[in-house]
Design a protein around this motif. Structure first.
Motif, PDB file in Angstrom:
ATOM      1  N   LYS A 168       0.832  -1.205   0.000  1.00 52.38           N
ATOM      2  CA  LYS A 168       0.000   0.000   0.000  1.00 52.38           C
ATOM      3  C   LYS A 168       0.867   1.256   0.000  1.00 52.38           C
ATOM      4  CE  LYS A 168      -4.060  -2.016   2.250  1.00 52.38           C
ATOM      5  NZ  LYS A 168      -4.981  -1.949   3.417  1.00 52.38           N
ATOM      6  N   GLU A 169       1.897   1.250   0.822  1.00 52.59           N
ATOM      7  CA  GLU A 169       2.789   2.409   0.872  1.00 52.59           C
ATOM      8  C   GLU A 169       3.530   2.594  -0.444  1.00 52.59           C
ATOM      9  OE1 GLU A 169       6.782   3.913   3.327  1.00 52.59           O
ATOM     10  OE2 GLU A 169       5.554   2.273   4.119  1.00 52.59           O
ATOM     11  N   ALA A 170       4.048   1.490  -1.008  1.00 47.00           N
ATOM     12  CA  ALA A 170       4.840   1.577  -2.232  1.00 47.00           C
ATOM     13  C   ALA A 170       4.013   2.089  -3.401  1.00 47.00           C
ATOM     14  CB  ALA A 170       5.432   0.201  -2.554  1.00 47.00           C
ATOM     15  N   TRP A 171       2.804   1.538  -3.574  1.00 43.49           N
ATOM     16  CA  TRP A 171       2.003   1.931  -4.734  1.00 43.49           C
ATOM     17  C   TRP A 171       1.355   3.291  -4.549  1.00 43.49           C
ATOM     18  CZ3 TRP A 171       2.818  -0.030  -9.210  1.00 43.49           C
ATOM     19  CH2 TRP A 171       3.336  -1.329  -9.315  1.00 43.49           C
ATOM     20  N   THR A 172       1.011   3.659  -3.330  1.00 44.82           N
ATOM     21  CA  THR A 172       0.477   4.998  -3.094  1.00 44.82           C
ATOM     22  C   THR A 172       1.527   6.044  -3.446  1.00 44.82           C
ATOM     23  OG1 THR A 172      -1.004   4.219  -1.348  1.00 44.82           O
ATOM     24  CG2 THR A 172      -0.477   6.569  -1.369  1.00 44.82           C
ATOM     25  N   LYS A 173       2.745   5.822  -2.987  1.00 46.81           N
ATOM     26  CA  LYS A 173       3.828   6.765  -3.280  1.00 46.81           C
ATOM     27  C   LYS A 173       4.063   6.866  -4.781  1.00 46.81           C
ATOM     28  CE  LYS A 173       8.739   7.633  -2.316  1.00 46.81           C
ATOM     29  NZ  LYS A 173       9.945   7.135  -1.605  1.00 46.81           N
ATOM     30  N   ASP A 174       4.075   5.727  -5.472  1.00 49.30           N
ATOM     31  CA  ASP A 174       4.339   5.732  -6.908  1.00 49.30           C
ATOM     32  C   ASP A 174       3.251   6.480  -7.674  1.00 49.30           C
ATOM     33  OD1 ASP A 174       5.815   4.591  -9.320  1.00 49.30           O
ATOM     34  OD2 ASP A 174       3.803   3.795  -9.651  1.00 49.30           O
ATOM     35  N   CYS A 181     -15.215  -3.777 -14.226  1.00 47.10           N
ATOM     36  CA  CYS A 181     -14.387  -3.304 -13.115  1.00 47.10           C
ATOM     37  C   CYS A 181     -12.923  -3.429 -13.500  1.00 47.10           C
ATOM     38  CB  CYS A 181     -14.657  -4.121 -11.855  1.00 47.10           C
ATOM     39  SG  CYS A 181     -13.803  -3.468 -10.380  1.00 47.10           S
ATOM     40  N   ASP A 182     -12.195  -2.331 -13.371  1.00 49.29           N
ATOM     41  CA  ASP A 182     -10.744  -2.327 -13.570  1.00 49.29           C
ATOM     42  C   ASP A 182     -10.110  -2.576 -12.202  1.00 49.29           C
ATOM     43  OD1 ASP A 182      -8.151  -1.997 -14.350  1.00 49.29           O
ATOM     44  OD2 ASP A 182      -8.375   0.067 -15.044  1.00 49.29           O
ATOM     45  N   ILE A 183      -9.653  -3.801 -11.996  1.00 45.30           N
ATOM     46  CA  ILE A 183      -9.112  -4.211 -10.700  1.00 45.30           C
ATOM     47  C   ILE A 183      -7.659  -3.758 -10.611  1.00 45.30           C
ATOM     48  CG2 ILE A 183      -8.557  -6.204  -9.246  1.00 45.30           C
ATOM     49  CD1 ILE A 183     -10.884  -7.659 -10.666  1.00 45.30           C
ATOM     50  N   GLY A 184      -7.389  -2.876  -9.659  1.00 41.46           N
ATOM     51  CA  GLY A 184      -6.075  -2.261  -9.593  1.00 41.46           C
ATOM     52  C   GLY A 184      -5.924  -1.247 -10.702  1.00 41.46           C
ATOM     53  N   CYS A 185      -6.780  -0.236 -10.679  1.00 42.76           N
ATOM     54  CA  CYS A 185      -6.892   0.693 -11.814  1.00 42.76           C
ATOM     55  C   CYS A 185      -5.770   1.716 -11.870  1.00 42.76           C
ATOM     56  CB  CYS A 185      -8.249   1.382 -11.798  1.00 42.76           C
ATOM     57  SG  CYS A 185      -8.567   2.423 -10.351  1.00 42.76           S
ATOM     58  N   GLY A 186      -4.848   1.688 -10.889  1.00 35.27           N
ATOM     59  CA  GLY A 186      -3.703   2.586 -10.943  1.00 35.27           C
ATOM     60  C   GLY A 186      -4.113   4.042 -10.887  1.00 35.27           C
ATOM     61  N   ASP A 187      -3.658   4.818 -11.861  1.00 33.79           N
ATOM     62  CA  ASP A 187      -3.998   6.242 -11.909  1.00 33.79           C
ATOM     63  C   ASP A 187      -5.316   6.498 -12.622  1.00 33.79           C
ATOM     64  OD1 ASP A 187      -3.190   5.618 -14.464  1.00 33.79           O
ATOM     65  OD2 ASP A 187      -1.805   7.299 -14.681  1.00 33.79           O
ATOM     66  N   GLY A 188      -5.996   5.420 -13.055  1.00 29.48           N
ATOM     67  CA  GLY A 188      -7.277   5.566 -13.743  1.00 29.48           C
ATOM     68  C   GLY A 188      -7.185   5.572 -15.248  1.00 29.48           C
ATOM     69  N   GLY A 246     -13.813   0.958 -10.789  1.00 33.03           N
ATOM     70  CA  GLY A 246     -12.443   0.583 -10.474  1.00 33.03           C
ATOM     71  C   GLY A 246     -12.228   0.393  -8.993  1.00 33.03           C
ATOM     72  N   ILE A 247     -11.151  -0.315  -8.672  1.00 38.70           N
ATOM     73  CA  ILE A 247     -10.704  -0.407  -7.274  1.00 38.70           C
ATOM     74  C   ILE A 247      -9.210  -0.158  -7.218  1.00 38.70           C
ATOM     75  CG2 ILE A 247     -12.520  -2.044  -6.645  1.00 38.70           C
ATOM     76  CD1 ILE A 247     -10.281  -4.208  -6.474  1.00 38.70           C
ATOM     77  N   VAL A 262      -7.252   9.131  -8.395  1.00 41.26           N
ATOM     78  CA  VAL A 262      -7.964   8.690  -9.597  1.00 41.26           C
ATOM     79  C   VAL A 262      -9.140   9.619  -9.881  1.00 41.26           C
ATOM     80  CG1 VAL A 262      -9.355   6.846 -10.611  1.00 41.26           C
ATOM     81  CG2 VAL A 262      -7.270   6.278  -9.358  1.00 41.26           C
ATOM     82  N   LYS A 263      -9.923   9.917  -8.869  1.00 42.80           N
ATOM     83  CA  LYS A 263     -11.075  10.793  -9.063  1.00 42.80           C
ATOM     84  C   LYS A 263     -10.644  12.184  -9.514  1.00 42.80           C
ATOM     85  CE  LYS A 263     -14.040   8.308  -5.814  1.00 42.80           C
ATOM     86  NZ  LYS A 263     -14.749   8.340  -4.505  1.00 42.80           N
ATOM     87  N   GLU A 264      -9.540  12.671  -8.958  1.00 49.80           N
ATOM     88  CA  GLU A 264      -9.009  13.970  -9.370  1.00 49.80           C
ATOM     89  C   GLU A 264      -8.552  13.921 -10.830  1.00 49.80           C
ATOM     90  OE1 GLU A 264      -5.104  16.728  -8.352  1.00 49.80           O
ATOM     91  OE2 GLU A 264      -5.908  15.398  -6.805  1.00 49.80           O
ATOM     92  N   ASN A 265      -7.853  12.838 -11.193  1.00 50.07           N
ATOM     93  CA  ASN A 265      -7.369  12.697 -12.570  1.00 50.07           C
ATOM     94  C   ASN A 265      -8.512  12.666 -13.580  1.00 50.07           C
ATOM     95  OD1 ASN A 265      -4.698  12.520 -11.744  1.00 50.07           O
ATOM     96  ND2 ASN A 265      -4.607  10.282 -11.830  1.00 50.07           N
ATOM     97  N   LEU A 266      -9.625  12.019 -13.194  1.00 54.76           N
ATOM     98  CA  LEU A 266     -10.708  11.786 -14.148  1.00 54.76           C
ATOM     99  C   LEU A 266     -11.799  12.847 -14.111  1.00 54.76           C
ATOM    100  CD1 LEU A 266     -11.134   7.915 -13.839  1.00 54.76           C
ATOM    101  CD2 LEU A 266      -9.692   9.232 -15.400  1.00 54.76           C
TER     102      LEU A 266
END
Length: 228
Positions: free
Chosen positions: A6-12, A49-56, A71-72, A82-86
């Motif tokens: 969670k920490e690694a992917w949130t930061k990325d 559903c896009d499972i692990g949708c990343g940045d959207g 997405g999740i 993601v919501k901000e990006n989209l």
């Protein structure tokens, strides 16, 4: 130091300056015509559903195909990004929730399609891959499509990795410094993938990506199957 996905992917994802383009083979699967892939292209009003949708990145494209796209992602911070990006896309449906492979926060038989693009094989130390398959089947309608990408054992992700029991590998040499310490489900071949999913899915169609991308071995299995 213990790996924290969670920490690694949130930061990325929070460090990404702009929304990335959809993956090429996601576009090909949903838009292309192929002799061995007879995918139902009547996407209008179907739920995916896009499972692990990343940045959207896939969600606007899926909407242009006609899908109601959901997405999740792993953390609230990623979901907010993601919501901000989209937001500029003004999509008619934008439902992205916190979830994971083993806990997808939608009801039974809710989706017509699931897209698990570079996501289904992330295990963590104690995760149960069979539980992932069961969870995918729970939220997917009968005859619904599951679309996967899974790295081959020759993929750059696994260079220098440590194979351990249960068809798993500990990542030790990720050039992007995101996965080091993560435990992934590694598959030797298509037959092993089919066996892992066949308790709930059938009608498997496989494709193969084998690309030397300027020094990275982009070697992937592409999989389309249907829920029994």
């Amino acid at each position: 130091m213990t790996y924290d996905a969670k920490e690694a992917w949130t930061k990325d994802i929070l460090n990404m300056p702009t929304l990335a383009y959809p993956a090429e083979y996601v576009i090909r699967i949903f838009k292309g015509a192929y002799p061995r892939l007879n995918l139902d292209k009547n996407f209008r009003g179907r739920k995916i559903c896009d499972i692990g949708c990343g940045d959207g990145r896939h969600i606007p494209f899926l909407h242009t195909c006609g899908f109601d796209a959901y997405g999740i992602e792993l953390t609230e911070e990623i979901v907010d990004r993601v919501k901000e990006n989209l937001r500029p896309a003004r999509l008619p449906i934008l439902d992205v929730r916190v979830g994971s492979n083993d806990r997808i926060p939608f009801g039974d038989v809710f989706f017509d399609y699931l897209l698990a693009w570079n996501t289904c094989y992330y295990l963590g130390e104690h995760a149960d891959f069979a539980g992932y398959v069961k969870e995918y089947a729970r939220i997917l309608k009968k005859n619904g499509y599951l679309i996967l990408s899974i790295p081959k054992k020759t993929c750059f992700i696994y260079h220098g990795s440590e194979r351990i029991a249960g068809g798993r590998a500990i990542i030790r040499n990720d050039p992007f410094n995101i996965r080091n310490g993560e435990i992934l489900r590694i598959f030797d071949d298509e037959e092993e993938i089919e066996e892992a999913f066949s308790g709930f899915f059938d009608r498997f169609v496989f494709a193969s990506v084998h690309d030397d991308c300027f020094g990275y071995d982009y070697h992937w299995h592409l999989v389309v199957c249907q829920k029994r």
